[in-house]
Design an enzyme around this catalytic site. Structure first.
Site, PDB file in Angstrom:
ATOM      1  N   ASP A  34      37.299  39.243  45.612  1.00 45.70           N
ATOM      2  CA  ASP A  34      36.552  38.509  44.434  1.00 45.70           C
ATOM      3  C   ASP A  34      37.006  37.327  44.076  1.00 45.70           C
ATOM      4  O   ASP A  34      37.592  37.248  43.082  1.00 45.70           O
ATOM      5  CB  ASP A  34      36.246  39.649  43.589  1.00 45.70           C
ATOM      6  CG  ASP A  34      35.277  40.866  43.575  1.00 45.70           C
ATOM      7  OD1 ASP A  34      34.352  40.694  44.160  1.00 45.70           O
ATOM      8  OD2 ASP A  34      36.035  42.022  43.558  1.00 45.70           O
ATOM      9  N   HIS A  67      34.437  37.932  49.206  1.00 43.83           N
ATOM     10  CA  HIS A  67      33.064  37.727  48.251  1.00 43.83           C
ATOM     11  C   HIS A  67      33.082  36.521  47.375  1.00 43.83           C
ATOM     12  O   HIS A  67      34.001  36.533  46.219  1.00 43.83           O
ATOM     13  CB  HIS A  67      32.751  38.743  47.225  1.00 43.83           C
ATOM     14  CG  HIS A  67      31.665  39.264  46.316  1.00 43.83           C
ATOM     15  ND1 HIS A  67      31.283  40.140  45.372  1.00 43.83           N
ATOM     16  CD2 HIS A  67      30.436  38.057  46.097  1.00 43.83           C
ATOM     17  CE1 HIS A  67      30.210  39.651  44.853  1.00 43.83           C
ATOM     18  NE2 HIS A  67      29.769  38.681  45.043  1.00 43.83           N
ATOM     19  N   GLY A 146      31.088  39.020  37.537  1.00 41.45           N
ATOM     20  CA  GLY A 146      32.039  38.457  36.667  1.00 41.45           C
ATOM     21  C   GLY A 146      33.240  39.243  36.423  1.00 41.45           C
ATOM     22  O   GLY A 146      34.153  38.633  36.061  1.00 41.45           O
ATOM     23  N   GLY A 149      35.101  46.912  36.682  1.00 35.09           N
ATOM     24  CA  GLY A 149      34.928  48.003  35.440  1.00 35.09           C
ATOM     25  C   GLY A 149      33.446  48.079  34.881  1.00 35.09           C
ATOM     26  O   GLY A 149      33.599  48.804  33.641  1.00 35.09           O
ATOM     27  N   ASP A 179      27.826  46.463  45.258  1.00 37.23           N
ATOM     28  CA  ASP A 179      29.004  46.190  44.803  1.00 37.23           C
ATOM     29  C   ASP A 179      28.835  46.195  43.102  1.00 37.23           C
ATOM     30  O   ASP A 179      27.944  45.595  42.524  1.00 37.23           O
ATOM     31  CB  ASP A 179      29.477  44.582  44.976  1.00 37.23           C
ATOM     32  CG  ASP A 179      30.567  44.279  44.366  1.00 37.23           C
ATOM     33  OD1 ASP A 179      31.419  44.771  43.845  1.00 37.23           O
ATOM     34  OD2 ASP A 179      30.984  42.949  44.755  1.00 37.23           O
ATOM     35  N   GLY A 180      29.640  46.873  42.549  1.00 45.67           N
ATOM     36  CA  GLY A 180      29.782  47.105  41.004  1.00 45.67           C
ATOM     37  C   GLY A 180      29.533  48.517  40.560  1.00 45.67           C
ATOM     38  O   GLY A 180      28.353  49.047  40.623  1.00 45.67           O
ATOM     39  N   GLY A 181      30.507  49.200  39.790  1.00 47.48           N
ATOM     40  CA  GLY A 181      30.250  50.420  38.989  1.00 47.48           C
ATOM     41  C   GLY A 181      30.087  51.471  40.132  1.00 47.48           C
ATOM     42  O   GLY A 181      29.385  52.517  39.903  1.00 47.48           O
TER      43      GLY A 181
HETATM   44  C1  DX5 Z   1      32.216  41.982  40.179  1.00 48.47           C
HETATM   45  C2  DX5 Z   1      32.820  42.308  41.639  1.00 48.47           C
HETATM   46  C3  DX5 Z   1      33.022  43.531  42.080  1.00 48.47           C
HETATM   47  C4  DX5 Z   1      33.910  44.347  41.286  1.00 48.47           C
HETATM   48  C5  DX5 Z   1      33.874  45.860  41.694  1.00 48.47           C
HETATM   49  O1  DX5 Z   1      31.950  40.947  39.752  1.00 48.47           O
HETATM   50  O2  DX5 Z   1      32.101  41.547  42.453  1.00 48.47           O
HETATM   51  O3  DX5 Z   1      33.694  43.506  43.227  1.00 48.47           O
HETATM   52  O4  DX5 Z   1      35.107  43.911  40.909  1.00 48.47           O
HETATM   53  O5  DX5 Z   1      34.768  46.528  40.715  1.00 48.47           O
HETATM   54  P1  DX5 Z   1      34.206  48.046  40.267  1.00 48.47           P
HETATM   55  O6  DX5 Z   1      34.271  48.730  41.137  1.00 48.47           O
HETATM   56  O7  DX5 Z   1      35.255  48.470  39.155  1.00 48.47           O
HETATM   57  O8  DX5 Z   1      32.885  47.689  39.565  1.00 48.47           O
HETATM   58 ZN    ZN Z   2      32.795  41.817  44.678  1.00 45.73          ZN
END
Ligand code: DX5
Ligand code: ZN
Length: 218
Positions: A34, A67, A146, A149, A179-181
């Site tokens: 990231d 990413h 951003g 978690g 991607d995310g959560g």
């Molecule tokens: C958010 C990132 C994600 C994130 C994923 O901006 O792009 O890749 O770190 O982490 P979790 O799975 O903890 O939401």
């Molecule tokens: Zn990401």
């Protein structure tokens, strides 16, 4: 088949090597890097992510799924090209105009990587439709980009469904990454909605047994 891309954003430096090892032996498919520039999003992770990406490319056989949450997409494609990532993904909200978007796609292809285009929760699917024939993957953000978690925003899965229907109807063969959560509960819903690559950060990194956590996601 569902693939798992582990976000290393919240991996602590002291445990980094061990965590990377546990993720790889835990049978993830990619390492998700990231890259945040402090402009497109508040945080700046450029140095840490470069450090992790380099380390991973030295010690692992798995591909990098990079990413870019950055404004200056072109600069970062250049910088990461030498690591030969499996996938490089940029945000449509960063490139905006058609010409710039097409150039970024071309640059990534020239670097020999698969091309991903990412869409934030507040952006309409229509914005990326003109490029679906040119890319290999769409990264649908299921949280506001951003930080790690956060909790998945349920409406974003409607966007995944809409995208899946659209690509099926138009015979477009591309991957859908979320991607995310993503955790054991949300993974199933994401896959049902049409995603086939799941990014997971905190759920995997904090798991007592990473291999079990990966298996649960799959
Ligand atoms: C958010 C990132 C994600 C994130 C994923 O901006 O792009 O890749 O770190 O982490 P979790 O799975 O903890 O939401
Ligand atoms: Zn990401």
């Amino acid at each position: 088949m569902t693939e798992i891309s582990a976000s290393v954003l919240t991996v602590e430096k002291e445990n980094a090597i061990r965590t990377f090892y546990n993720l790889e032996t835990g049978k993830i498919n990619y390492f998700h890097i990231d890259v945040m520039d402090g402009k497109f999003v508040e945080k700046d992770t450029t140095e840490l992510m470069k450090d992790y990406a380099l380390t991973i490319s030295h010690i692992s056989n798995l591909g990098l799924d990079v990413h870019f949450m950055v404004e200056n997409v072109e600069e970062f494609i250049d910088e990461y090209a030498m690591l030969e990532p499996e996938i490089m993904t940029f945000h449509i909200e960063a490139t905006k105009e058609e010409e710039r978007t097409k150039n970024a796609i071309e640059e990534i292809k020239r670097a020999g990587s698969r091309v991903g285009i990412s869409i934030s929760p507040d952006t309409k699917l229509d914005e990326i439709k003109p490029y679906l024939n040119l890319v290999h993957m769409v990264l649908v953000m299921t949280v506001i980009p951003g930080k790690g978690g956060q909790q998945l925003i349920p409406e974003t899965l409607e966007k995944v469904k809409e995208l899946k229907n659209y690509i099926d109807e138009n015979n477009i063969d591309i991957d859908i990454e979320v991607d995310g959560g993503i955790n054991a509960e949300t993974a199933g819903k994401a896959v049902e909605s049409g995603a086939n690559i799941l990014v997971s950060g905190n759920y995997l990194i904090n798991a007592e047994n990473i291999e079990e956590a990966v298996a649960k996601l799959k």
